[in-house]
Write an enzyme that holds these catalytic residues in place. Structure first.
Site, short mmCIF file in Angstrom:
data_model
loop_
_atom_site.label_atom_id
_atom_site.label_comp_id
_atom_site.label_asym_id
_atom_site.label_seq_id
_atom_site.Cartn_x
_atom_site.Cartn_y
_atom_site.Cartn_z
N GLU A 153 0.85 -1.20 0.00
CA GLU A 153 0.00 0.00 0.00
C GLU A 153 0.89 1.25 0.00
N LEU A 202 -3.58 2.42 4.74
CA LEU A 202 -4.47 1.26 4.68
C LEU A 202 -5.92 1.75 4.75
N GLY A 224 -7.59 2.58 2.01
CA GLY A 224 -7.85 3.10 0.66
C GLY A 224 -8.76 4.31 0.63
N ALA A 237 3.96 0.05 -5.72
CA ALA A 237 4.29 -1.13 -6.52
C ALA A 237 4.39 -0.76 -8.00
N GLY A 294 -24.22 13.74 -9.25
CA GLY A 294 -24.24 12.30 -8.95
C GLY A 294 -24.05 12.10 -7.46
N TYR A 295 -23.45 10.96 -7.11
CA TYR A 295 -23.27 10.61 -5.69
C TYR A 295 -22.53 11.70 -4.92
N ALA A 301 -17.12 16.85 -9.39
CA ALA A 301 -17.50 15.47 -9.04
C ALA A 301 -18.21 14.87 -10.24
N HIS A 327 -43.47 -2.56 15.29
CA HIS A 327 -44.18 -1.29 15.20
C HIS A 327 -43.69 -0.36 16.30
P1 FAD Z 1 -9.44 1.96 -3.17
O1 FAD Z 1 -10.27 2.10 -1.94
O2 FAD Z 1 -9.31 3.16 -4.04
O3 FAD Z 1 -8.00 1.48 -2.70
C1 FAD Z 1 -6.94 1.35 -3.58
C2 FAD Z 1 -5.65 1.50 -2.81
O4 FAD Z 1 -4.57 1.15 -3.66
C3 FAD Z 1 -5.38 2.92 -2.34
O5 FAD Z 1 -5.17 2.93 -0.94
C4 FAD Z 1 -4.11 3.34 -3.11
O6 FAD Z 1 -3.26 4.16 -2.33
C5 FAD Z 1 -3.47 1.99 -3.38
N1 FAD Z 1 -2.59 1.98 -4.57
C6 FAD Z 1 -2.90 2.39 -5.83
N2 FAD Z 1 -1.86 2.17 -6.66
C7 FAD Z 1 -0.87 1.61 -5.91
C8 FAD Z 1 0.44 1.16 -6.21
N3 FAD Z 1 0.95 1.24 -7.43
N4 FAD Z 1 1.18 0.66 -5.20
C9 FAD Z 1 0.68 0.59 -3.94
N5 FAD Z 1 -0.57 0.99 -3.61
C10 FAD Z 1 -1.33 1.49 -4.58
N6 FAD Z 1 -18.69 3.46 -1.85
C11 FAD Z 1 -19.68 2.91 -1.13
O7 FAD Z 1 -19.96 1.71 -1.28
N7 FAD Z 1 -20.42 3.65 -0.23
C12 FAD Z 1 -20.16 4.97 -0.03
O8 FAD Z 1 -20.84 5.60 0.79
C13 FAD Z 1 -19.10 5.57 -0.77
N8 FAD Z 1 -18.81 6.86 -0.59
C14 FAD Z 1 -17.77 7.42 -1.29
C15 FAD Z 1 -17.49 8.77 -1.10
C16 FAD Z 1 -16.46 9.37 -1.81
C17 FAD Z 1 -16.16 10.84 -1.58
C18 FAD Z 1 -15.68 8.59 -2.71
C19 FAD Z 1 -14.54 9.22 -3.46
C20 FAD Z 1 -15.95 7.25 -2.90
C21 FAD Z 1 -17.01 6.65 -2.20
N9 FAD Z 1 -17.34 5.31 -2.38
C22 FAD Z 1 -18.38 4.76 -1.69
C23 FAD Z 1 -16.58 4.45 -3.32
C24 FAD Z 1 -15.58 3.58 -2.54
O9 FAD Z 1 -14.71 4.40 -1.79
C25 FAD Z 1 -14.77 2.72 -3.52
O10 FAD Z 1 -15.67 1.97 -4.30
C26 FAD Z 1 -13.84 1.77 -2.80
O11 FAD Z 1 -12.93 2.45 -1.97
C27 FAD Z 1 -13.06 0.92 -3.82
O12 FAD Z 1 -12.20 0.06 -3.16
P2 FAD Z 1 -10.87 -0.49 -3.87
O13 FAD Z 1 -10.25 -1.40 -2.87
O14 FAD Z 1 -11.20 -1.01 -5.21
O15 FAD Z 1 -9.94 0.79 -4.11
P1 NAD Z 2 -21.25 9.94 -10.55
O1 NAD Z 2 -21.08 9.12 -11.75
O2 NAD Z 2 -22.12 9.45 -9.45
O3 NAD Z 2 -21.85 11.37 -10.97
C1 NAD Z 2 -21.22 12.19 -11.91
C2 NAD Z 2 -22.24 13.18 -12.43
O4 NAD Z 2 -21.55 14.17 -13.16
C3 NAD Z 2 -23.28 12.56 -13.36
O5 NAD Z 2 -24.56 12.98 -12.98
C4 NAD Z 2 -22.87 13.09 -14.74
O6 NAD Z 2 -23.97 13.23 -15.61
C5 NAD Z 2 -22.27 14.44 -14.36
N1 NAD Z 2 -21.29 14.97 -15.32
C6 NAD Z 2 -20.32 14.29 -15.99
N2 NAD Z 2 -19.57 15.15 -16.72
C7 NAD Z 2 -20.05 16.40 -16.50
C8 NAD Z 2 -19.68 17.70 -16.94
N3 NAD Z 2 -18.65 17.89 -17.76
N4 NAD Z 2 -20.42 18.76 -16.51
C9 NAD Z 2 -21.47 18.57 -15.66
N5 NAD Z 2 -21.85 17.36 -15.20
C10 NAD Z 2 -21.15 16.29 -15.60
O7 NAD Z 2 -19.77 10.27 -10.03
P2 NAD Z 2 -19.23 10.87 -8.66
O8 NAD Z 2 -20.31 11.57 -7.92
O9 NAD Z 2 -17.99 11.61 -9.01
O10 NAD Z 2 -18.83 9.58 -7.86
C11 NAD Z 2 -17.84 8.67 -8.38
C12 NAD Z 2 -18.13 7.26 -7.96
O11 NAD Z 2 -17.85 7.13 -6.56
C13 NAD Z 2 -19.58 6.85 -8.12
O12 NAD Z 2 -19.83 6.29 -9.38
C14 NAD Z 2 -19.77 5.84 -7.04
O13 NAD Z 2 -19.47 4.59 -7.58
C15 NAD Z 2 -18.76 6.22 -5.99
N6 NAD Z 2 -19.45 6.84 -4.84
C16 NAD Z 2 -20.40 6.13 -4.18
C17 NAD Z 2 -21.06 6.70 -3.12
C18 NAD Z 2 -22.10 5.90 -2.40
O14 NAD Z 2 -22.15 4.70 -2.59
N7 NAD Z 2 -22.92 6.51 -1.55
C19 NAD Z 2 -20.78 8.00 -2.71
C20 NAD Z 2 -19.80 8.70 -3.41
C21 NAD Z 2 -19.13 8.11 -4.48
#
Ligand code: FAD
Ligand code: NAD
Length: 472
Positions: free
Chosen positions: A35, A39, A41, A118, A192-193, A277, A451
């Site tokens: 990592e 840890l 991510g 890595a 979006g999200y 976003a 309830h």
């Molecule tokens: P990551 O969590 O991105 O982990 C990848 C790790 O690999 C990182 O720690 C990185 O440092 C490491 N890494 C990368 N390249 C290398 C390398 N070459 N060598 C060593 N280490 C490396 N999902 C939900 O389900 N619910 C939510 O509410 C939600 N909210 C979110 C809110 C935000 C603001 C964001 C940005 C994302 C959110 N997500 C949510 C999405 C969720 O965080 C990801 O889907 C999830 O973390 C993916 O897990 P992963 O293990 O694939 O990758």
């Molecule tokens: P998203 O795909 O949810 O939303 C992106 C939005 O941006 C869309 O509505 C799209 O139409 C719009 N868009 C794209 N290009 C544009 C532009 N040039 N101008 C204006 N609007 C534009 O992506 P996100 O909100 O960045 O989140 C990324 C990913 O992270 C999500 O797909 C989701 O998988 C994950 N995430 C999940 C959660 C959760 O599970 N609660 C929370 C946050 C993030």
């Protein structure tokens, strides 16, 4: 250069990678995890957990502000204020607790954790360097690790807009989750999200928030009915929407975003900060992944239903493999890969992948929507039960939204649930259980629900689909 070998080598310690490591070690597989940052991510450090903490703080502050007005509940509060640096410290404390918990679990299970970046040498060899910059310059590496199985779990990163790159006032969710102070005016690009979860939180904390979305409605990934109560609530909060608009960049003085609508007309939105976003991309660059020449699906690593890539004994999970980019998907894939490597027969074939958007009201989906079922060639019935007819919803002042069920017409097998409303994220477990366990409408309708709870709306939805709802 030091060299060592292991059975399973995992790149990335996010929810995909660390869960795979724990399960593999439990099954007696010699496992090494690399990592580069912290840890946990994205999920634990700059994603799911810190965003939900900030959302909770913003909710609590907004409630206090409501009570400072003319509260119908009779609660009287004077001039609430928020100490943002303390809020951020509290959020960081939760992150620290969880990430150190992950470190402890990995250690307890005997996983070797290596801090470093890595770089792929081949499908069985990886080099580790101290920083991502060292990887890019490809100088001598202090460590080389050989493995039988290579698991790629490097996650994703925020997409930048070419005409408005990150830097200065233009921020991604990472910076938005650790604000030093609150911007007076925040423009959010993307409804979006992330845009809506964090846009809502910033509005509740007191910022003026405008949201620019390229498509003609918010939350375009969900069906239109689910987005409507969210849009109405955001409008009540005072969030301004600019739908069907694209951003052209910052203006010359850097204090406004230039926006073009679908008629081609340009305007400017004043902004102290701009949260971009517009999605996330799999993290495929900068670590010589291309040298493996794996099959790709667009920008994502292509995998089969066991998370195998096109190269033997090279596996990929989580955001690196594309949508849906959700932490629980990454974890489930990681656990499965560990079990397959240990010799168990497993396939990744969930009937439902629940997803929650933590707006106010929240949105939760699992399985098919009515339209999705139709597109899949299923003949289905569906029914809705509104929270306006649920006693518990009234007692928590949250009657907006509804629960919807989708079930096969012939045998009433439940194939989908959707809900929008306060705290409906907690219904996701019930939704997934009923779909995974093959429940029919009669099973849910015939189950006694406590309830007064929001869950009664789930039972009433099933009853309504059967034609005999009791409370509407
Ligand atoms: P990551 O969590 O991105 O982990 C990848 C790790 O690999 C990182 O720690 C990185 O440092 C490491 N890494 C990368 N390249 C290398 C390398 N070459 N060598 C060593 N280490 C490396 N999902 C939900 O389900 N619910 C939510 O509410 C939600 N909210 C979110 C809110 C935000 C603001 C964001 C940005 C994302 C959110 N997500 C949510 C999405 C969720 O965080 C990801 O889907 C999830 O973390 C993916 O897990 P992963 O293990 O694939 O990758
Ligand atoms: P998203 O795909 O949810 O939303 C992106 C939005 O941006 C869309 O509505 C799209 O139409 C719009 N868009 C794209 N290009 C544009 C532009 N040039 N101008 C204006 N609007 C534009 O992506 P996100 O909100 O960045 O989140 C990324 C990913 O992270 C999500 O797909 C989701 O998988 C994950 N995430 C999940 C959660 C959760 O599970 N609660 C929370 C946050 C993030």
């Amino acid at each position: 250069m030091n060299a060592q070998s292991t059975t399973l080598l995992i790149i990335g310690g996010g929810p995909g990678g660390y869960v795979a490591a724990i399960r593999a070690a439990q099954l007696g597989i010699a496992t090494t995890l690399i990592e580069g940052e912290q840890l946990g991510g994205t999920c634990l450090n700059i994603g799911c957990i810190p965003s939900k903490a900030l959302i909770h703080a913003a909710d609590a502050f907004e409630k206090a502000c409501q009570y400072a007005g003319d509260s119908a509940l009779g609660i009287r509060v004077q001039s609430p204020r928020i100490d943002l640096p303390q809020t951020v410290r509290w959020k960081d404390g939760i992150v620290h607790k969880l990430t150190s918990g992950v470190a402890t679990l990995l250690k307890k299970n005997g996983v070797q954790v290596i801090k470093g970046w890595a770089r792929i040498i081949d499908g069985k060899t990886v080099e580790v360097r101290q920083s991502a910059e060292d990887v890019a310059s490809a100088g001598p590496a202090p460590l080389r690790i050989g493995c039988q199985h290579l698991l790629l779990a490097t996650g994703s990163q925020a997409v930048a807009l070419p005409n408005m790159p990150f830097g200065g006032p233009v921020i991604s969710s990472t910076e938005a989750l650790s604000p030093a102070s609150l911007p007076r005016r925040l423009v959010v690009v993307g409804a979006g999200y992330i845009g809506l979860e964090l846009g809502t939180a910033y509005r509740k904390l007191g910022a003026e928030v405008s949201v620019v979305e390229a498509l003609d409605r918010i939350l375009p990934a969900y069906d239109a009915d689910l987005g409507k109560p969210v849009a109405a609530a955001l409008q009540r909060l005072g969030v301004q929407f600019h739908l069907g608009c694209t951003v052209q960049g910052l203006n010359a003085s850097g204090d406004a975003v230039r926006v073009r609508n679908s008629e081609g007309e340009e305007s400017e939105l004043a902004a102290d900060q701009v949260l971009v976003a517009v999605g996330r991309h799999p993290r495929t660059q900068g670590w010589d992944l291309e040298s493996l020449m794996l099959d790709m699906t667009g920008r994502a690593v292509k995998i089969d239903d066991q998370c195998r890539t096109s190269m033997r004994d090279v596996w990929a999970i989580g955001d690196l493999t594309g949508e849906p980019m959700l932490a629980h998907r990454a974890m489930a894939q990681g656990e499965m890969v560990a079990e397959i490597i240990a010799g168990k027969r497993r396939h990744f074939a969930p009937r439902a992948m629940p997803a929650v958007c933590f707006t106010d009201p929240e949105v939760v989906v699992a399985g098919y929507t009515p339209q999705g079922a139709l597109d899949a060639g299923l003949d289905c019935i569906d029914a809705i039960f509104p929270f306006a007819a649920n006693g518990r919803a009234m007692t928590i002042e949250s009657t907006a939204g509804f629960v919807r069920v989708v079930a096969r017409r012939d045998n009433h097998l439940i194939v989908g649930w959707q809900a929008v409303g306060s705290s409906v994220s907690e219904l996701s477990a019930a939704f997934s259980h009923s779909i995974e366990m093959g429940a029919v409408l009669e099973d849910v309708a015939g189950t006694i629900h406590a309830h007064p709870t929001l869950g009664e709306a789930v039972q009433e939805t099933a009853l309504r689909a059967l034609g005999h709802a009791l409370h509407i």
